[in-house]
Design an enzyme around this catalytic site. Sequence first.
Site, short mmCIF file in Angstrom:
data_model
loop_
_atom_site.label_atom_id
_atom_site.label_comp_id
_atom_site.label_asym_id
_atom_site.label_seq_id
_atom_site.Cartn_x
_atom_site.Cartn_y
_atom_site.Cartn_z
CE LYS A 145 -7.04 2.64 -9.32
NZ LYS A 145 -6.67 3.21 -8.01
CE1 TYR A 159 10.33 -1.75 -37.92
CE2 TYR A 159 8.95 -2.51 -36.47
CZ TYR A 159 8.95 -1.83 -37.62
OH TYR A 159 8.11 -1.15 -38.25
C1 LIG Z 1 -6.80 2.03 -7.11
C2 LIG Z 1 -7.23 2.34 -5.74
C3 LIG Z 1 -7.74 1.43 -4.87
C4 LIG Z 1 -7.72 0.08 -5.42
O1 LIG Z 1 -6.48 -0.81 -5.01
P1 LIG Z 1 -6.23 -2.25 -5.17
O2 LIG Z 1 -4.84 -2.49 -4.69
O3 LIG Z 1 -6.09 -2.55 -6.66
O4 LIG Z 1 -7.25 -3.12 -4.33
C5 LIG Z 1 -8.39 1.77 -3.68
N1 LIG Z 1 -8.06 2.93 -3.43
C6 LIG Z 1 -7.71 3.84 -4.07
C7 LIG Z 1 -7.54 5.30 -3.39
C8 LIG Z 1 -7.16 3.77 -5.22
O5 LIG Z 1 -6.46 4.84 -5.85
#
Ligand SMILES: *Cc1c(COP(=O)(O)O)cnc(C)c1O
Length: 338
Positions: free
Chosen positions: A33, A247
């Site tokens: 993701k 800045y």
């Molecule tokens: C993002 C996510 C993961 C992965 O989590 P990590 O801590 O990066 O391994 C797993 N399950 C869900 C539902 C998530 O949203």
Amino acid sequence: MGTLKLSREALYSNLDIIAQQVGAKDKIAVVLKDNAYGHGAVLIAQAVAKYGVTQAVVRLESEALEIAEFFENILILADFSTVVDSKFSYAINALDAIEKFPRGTKVELKIDTGMHRNGISPDDLKRAFKCMSQQGLKCVGVMSHFKSADTLSSEWFWQRKAFDALKETAVRLAKSYGWNIRFHISNSAGTFRSSQCTDDLVRIGIAMYGCLQMDPTLLQPTLKPVLSLYGNKMATRILKEGERVGYNGIYEAAYDEVVSTYDLGYANGLDRLASNQYVTPQGIALRGRISMDSATFSTDMDELLIFSDANEYAQCVGTIGYEILACLDKDLKREWCD
Ligand SMILES: *Cc1c(COP(=O)(O)O)cnc(C)c1O
């Protein structure tokens, strides 16, 4: 604009450690993701598919479409279906979401085992199965999510117990509707909390990218960060003693100092709170305020390593590696360095 260099060696070494932990490559679903936590979804998808991983997890259907060719199935965490693709399954995050999916959609039921963020109550299991069937959906999984597997507490244990407790009922219900379901609850931290993987799948994000941080008293796998961020030099000058840079001129040179400006700023993911504070892994200090698209450092190197471990940069600005990675600009140049 800056460059992200990705290490295959680190990625594959992390996947080896994860595969060993869960006992098999085919129990790993890689979480891609948010542009694969900033690494570049297509680049990482290609590489993990080559390694032999066949399952992925994303947030949106549009993300799944981008990487569909590399996987056998993709779980979509928080979106509704607009296409019918037998490779995709969609998490059901609430009872009233069931009616929003078209007939024939493959879904996985999210159970709230204690995080109270989303998912249905274990008490509604029977009702949820009935609704999914009435809607003409096909349930292929039951899942949950740990709220604090990375910290030393009994929370992990209680959620684990709540999840295991509903498996038998879920299997029985699924069978009665003619469905075969898989179970999964563990994220990266959950995966390393126990040497036994009792589920069908683990959903691995941060550990694969090499930035998992567990409570120091818990077992810490020796993972390697996959991503390093580099800046390319735009201009060099000598900041004369007493001159100020950037800045609001918050940094004043105490002596004649060589400084260079690099092509990365807060629009590209360099959190502005690091202004005038951050020191790179090579000991080079950031001078003055970070601008939108540039930042100045005390060096004249053509290519400057900004960070090779997102957790270190995160610490300087009071956040976590996840946020630094996820906020890396999509337009940064990304390339493999090995
Ligand atoms: C993002 C996510 C993961 C992965 O989590 P990590 O801590 O990066 O391994 C797993 N399950 C869900 C539902 C998530 O949203």
